[in-house]
Write a protein that holds these residues in place. Structure first.
Motif, short mmCIF file in Angstrom:
data_model
loop_
_atom_site.label_atom_id
_atom_site.label_comp_id
_atom_site.label_asym_id
_atom_site.label_seq_id
_atom_site.Cartn_x
_atom_site.Cartn_y
_atom_site.Cartn_z
N GLU A 117 0.75 -1.19 -0.02
CA GLU A 117 0.01 -0.05 -0.12
C GLU A 117 0.93 1.23 0.04
OE1 GLU A 117 -0.17 -1.82 4.18
OE2 GLU A 117 -0.10 -2.64 2.27
N HIS A 118 2.01 1.10 0.61
CA HIS A 118 2.84 2.50 0.50
C HIS A 118 3.49 2.62 -0.76
CE1 HIS A 118 3.73 2.28 5.28
NE2 HIS A 118 2.43 2.83 4.82
N TRP A 121 0.92 4.23 -2.88
CA TRP A 121 0.95 5.55 -2.52
C TRP A 121 1.96 6.30 -3.38
CZ3 TRP A 121 4.11 8.67 0.10
CH2 TRP A 121 3.70 10.04 0.64
N ALA A 124 1.55 6.90 -6.99
CA ALA A 124 0.70 7.94 -7.20
C ALA A 124 0.74 9.36 -6.84
CB ALA A 124 -0.84 7.76 -6.14
N LEU A 125 2.17 9.58 -6.37
CA LEU A 125 2.45 11.16 -6.01
C LEU A 125 2.82 11.51 -7.31
CD1 LEU A 125 5.01 10.53 -3.07
CD2 LEU A 125 2.91 11.33 -2.97
N GLN A 133 6.69 2.05 -9.40
CA GLN A 133 6.41 0.71 -8.81
C GLN A 133 6.63 -0.18 -9.64
OE1 GLN A 133 2.34 0.90 -7.53
NE2 GLN A 133 2.54 -1.20 -6.59
N CYS A 158 6.86 11.67 5.80
CA CYS A 158 7.38 10.91 4.70
C CYS A 158 8.90 11.77 4.41
CB CYS A 158 6.60 10.63 3.69
SG CYS A 158 7.57 9.95 2.15
#
Length: 183
Positions: A117-118, A121, A124-125, A133, A158
């Motif tokens: 899930e990280h 995330w 998607a930035l 990914q 982060c």
């Protein structure tokens, strides 16, 4: 004026920051600067004493603003070291490091194995660019992307620390530098 605090000095060095000072008739100002290769560096914050001996801290908290624009991030601080820590807790200069890294034309990259899930995330930035990914919780980050994340304060939730670890949502992941490609 010097800051005789080894942990603070180490933190500044790991984050590619240094202190400079300027004296005027009114006060002594201590600047927190990022080493951008230019004399004096790029200021990301400063601290000033008040007439009663307490310190106030100001930091660059709006990324993308290249002009030296700061917000007050602490007042009534007992000494210069605490005021500098307040700047470090808030200063955002990842965009500066990102631009410097892009100028060097480095092709280095990093990978990390993180929770799926990280990884989603990160992928998607919108900013920083350069995060891919790879599947199964693995991500690749370009050197400019790592530089950007290094310039975020720890409190942002982060960031990449001085030990090449991604700190995200209370978890820590090791970044591994990929071998350079031979051309």
């Amino acid at each position: 004026m010097t800051v005789n605090d080894r942990s603070l000095t180490g933190q500044l060095k790991r984050r590619r920051l240094f202190l400079t000072q300027e004296r005027s008739d009114v006060a002594e100002i201590v600047y927190v600067c990022v080493d951008d290769g230019l004399p004096g560096g790029f200021p990301v914050g400063y601290v000033i004493p008040s007439r009663v001996g307490a310190w106030s801290a100001y930091a660059r908290v709006r990324p993308g603003v290249r002009v030296f624009a700061t917000d007050e991030v602490g007042t009534g601080l007992p000494d210069v070291a605490e005021a500098v820590r307040a700047v470090l807790d808030h200063a955002r200069y990842g965009d500066v490091l990102f631009a410097l890294e892009q100028e060097t034309d480095r092709d280095g990259a990093y990978t990390a194995k993180i929770r799926r899930e990280h990884a989603a995330w990160f992928a998607a930035l919108d900013a920083p660019e350069g995060i891919t990914q790879l599947g199964d919780g693995r991500i690749r980050l370009t050197a400019p992307a790592v530089a950007y994340l290094r310039g975020l304060p720890a409190r942002s939730g982060c960031h990449v620390d001085g030990d090449d670890r991604i700190r995200l949502a209370g978890e820590s992941y090791v970044l591994s530098r990929e071998p350079r490609r031979v051309r």
